[in-house]
Design an enzyme around this catalytic site. Structure first.
Site, PDB file in Angstrom:
ATOM      1  N   ARG A 126      39.163  37.807  45.858  1.00  0.00           N
ATOM      2  CA  ARG A 126      39.210  37.185  44.541  1.00  0.00           C
ATOM      3  C   ARG A 126      38.092  36.165  44.448  1.00  0.00           C
ATOM      4  NH1 ARG A 126      41.704  40.642  42.619  1.00  0.00           N
ATOM      5  NH2 ARG A 126      43.837  40.647  41.868  1.00  0.00           N
TER       6      ARG A 126
ATOM      7  N   GLU B 108      35.389  36.452  35.857  1.00  0.00           N
ATOM      8  CA  GLU B 108      34.971  37.819  35.475  1.00  0.00           C
ATOM      9  C   GLU B 108      35.301  38.099  34.013  1.00  0.00           C
ATOM     10  OE1 GLU B 108      36.920  40.412  38.251  1.00  0.00           O
ATOM     11  OE2 GLU B 108      36.041  39.385  39.963  1.00  0.00           O
TER      12      GLU B 108
ATOM     13  N   HIS C  68      33.293  44.264  40.293  1.00  0.00           N
ATOM     14  CA  HIS C  68      34.703  44.407  40.687  1.00  0.00           C
ATOM     15  C   HIS C  68      35.132  45.888  40.670  1.00  0.00           C
ATOM     16  CE1 HIS C  68      38.885  42.297  40.751  1.00  0.00           C
ATOM     17  NE2 HIS C  68      38.897  43.409  41.456  1.00  0.00           N
TER      18      HIS C  68
HETATM   19  C1  8YV Z   1      41.609  46.151  40.187  1.00  0.00           C
HETATM   20  C2  8YV Z   1      42.366  44.342  41.854  1.00  0.00           C
HETATM   21  O1  8YV Z   1      40.256  46.102  39.873  1.00  0.00           O
HETATM   22  O2  8YV Z   1      44.067  45.381  43.060  1.00  0.00           O
HETATM   23  C3  8YV Z   1      43.616  44.334  42.631  1.00  0.00           C
HETATM   24  O3  8YV Z   1      44.184  43.252  42.827  1.00  0.00           O
HETATM   25  O4  8YV Z   1      41.846  43.326  41.536  1.00  0.00           O
HETATM   26  C4  8YV Z   1      41.705  45.632  41.547  1.00  0.00           C
HETATM   27  O5  8YV Z   1      42.139  46.686  42.319  1.00  0.00           O
HETATM   28  C5  8YV Z   1      42.350  45.713  38.990  1.00  0.00           C
HETATM   29  O6  8YV Z   1      43.609  45.238  39.138  1.00  0.00           O
HETATM   30  C6  8YV Z   1      42.372  46.880  37.995  1.00  0.00           C
HETATM   31  O7  8YV Z   1      41.624  46.578  36.954  1.00  0.00           O
END
Ligand code: 8YV
Length: 312
Positions: A231, A260, A278
């Site tokens: 993160r 982001e 991301h």
């Molecule tokens: C994804 C994420 O980009 O799993 C997570 O915590 O940050 C990522 O896998 C997101 O949740 C989907 O847009």
């Protein structure tokens, strides 16, 4: 079964929205111009929320949803969910663990390769026709180098295995020592001082905010590269930009950012940073599995059977 009202808090892909529309009356809070108006209109009826890994859901919003029963996160990270509050109010939370581990670990491993071998710069070099004028400068080998994993969970371990396959040595830092063969380093600064690559793979949230600060970056030093697939909040981005601008660390490979999709112009200008939008879990295969878990967790909840991947 009767469709239940759901609030959509993030931009979600069609392959997830289609099954959600079949089982729920979906209200798009993310794209709504008049968010307060939408809440006034449907807030009292909402029974579920669907959101991304990074979506922050303030308690003030949840308090306007008196019938909320479940929050289904399209991601493994649920740092945006006030889990204690949900638990206290009997609201279930689910996420999408395991199905994305390999892709995220692949992304981390790719960032290590791209930064050490300067592959992005080499690609630009060739596209620009520079090879005709001379050879691309030598880069750095991975074998024998030490990688320090910050947060040795499922993803951290998958990264460690991949980096071992490149001939790297592994050490790790986390809340506690684990039953693994890799060396545990209790002090994050000491780990940063020792390693060539510091790889951030811990959860986000208040507990890890700015864990990687100016002091840790100073310890990482000119021989060190920071990799972050976790993160953006874990890294003090301003301190990182300063370190990259002054060359007090060798480089950075980042898939996540503090705000982001906004990435500071100063970071975009850093030639010693490889930046990805991301995309750690961003493959057709993995996102389909994540979508399935979101849909099936909601279906399980509303049919009164056990959740597949509950957080609480
Ligand atoms: C994804 C994420 O980009 O799993 C997570 O915590 O940050 C990522 O896998 C997101 O949740 C989907 O847009």
């Amino acid at each position: 079964m009767e469709k239940t009202p759901a609030l959509i808090l993030a931009p979600l892909p069609d392959f997830l929205m289609q099954p959600l529309h079949s089982a729920h009356v979906c209200h798009d809070y993310f794209h709504a111009q008049d968010k307060a108006g939408l809440l006034a209109q449907v807030g009292a009826e909402i029974r579920s929320i669907v959101m991304n890994g990074g979506t922050v859901t303030p308690v003030a919003l949840l308090e306007q949803l008196p019938k909320l029963e479940i929050m289904s996160v399209f991601g493994v990270g649920y740092d945006g969910v006030p889990v204690d509050w949900c638990q206290a109010h009997g609201i279930r939370v689910t996420n999408t663990p395991d199905v994305l581990t390999e892709d995220v670990a692949d992304t981390a491993s790719a960032l290590v390769l791209m930064t050490s071998r300067r592959l992005i710069a080499a690609n630009r070099f060739l596209h620009a026709g520079a090879w005709l004028k001379g050879a691309f400068p030598l880069a750095h080998a991975l074998r024998g180098k030490l990688a320090g994993i910050v947060g040795l969970g499922r993803i951290g371990k998958a990264i460690a295995h991949r980096l071992e396959a490149h001939g790297m040595r592994i050490a790790y830092h986390g809340r506690s020592k684990q039953d693994v063969s890799w060396e545990y380093v209790g002090s994050l600064t000491a780990l940063a001082q020792a390693v060539d690559f510091l790889v951030v793979a811990c959860p986000g949230g208040a507990d890890t905010k700015h864990l990687i600060n100016a002091e840790v970056l100073a310890a990482l030093g000119v021989k060190g590269t920071l990799i972050n697939i976790a993160r953006g909040s874990v890294v003090d981005e301003a301190a990182l930009i300063t370190a990259l601008q002054h060359g007090t660390i060798r480089g950075a490979g980042l898939d996540v950012f503090e705000n982001e999709p906004q990435v500071p112009e100063a970071l975009l200008q850093c030639e010693n940073a490889v930046l990805l939008p991301h995309l750690g879990s961003g493959t057709h295969e993995t996102r389909a599995e994540m979508a399935r878990l979101v849909v099936e967790n909601l279906a399980a909840h509303f049919s009164g059977v056990a959740l597949l991947t509950p957080v609480c």
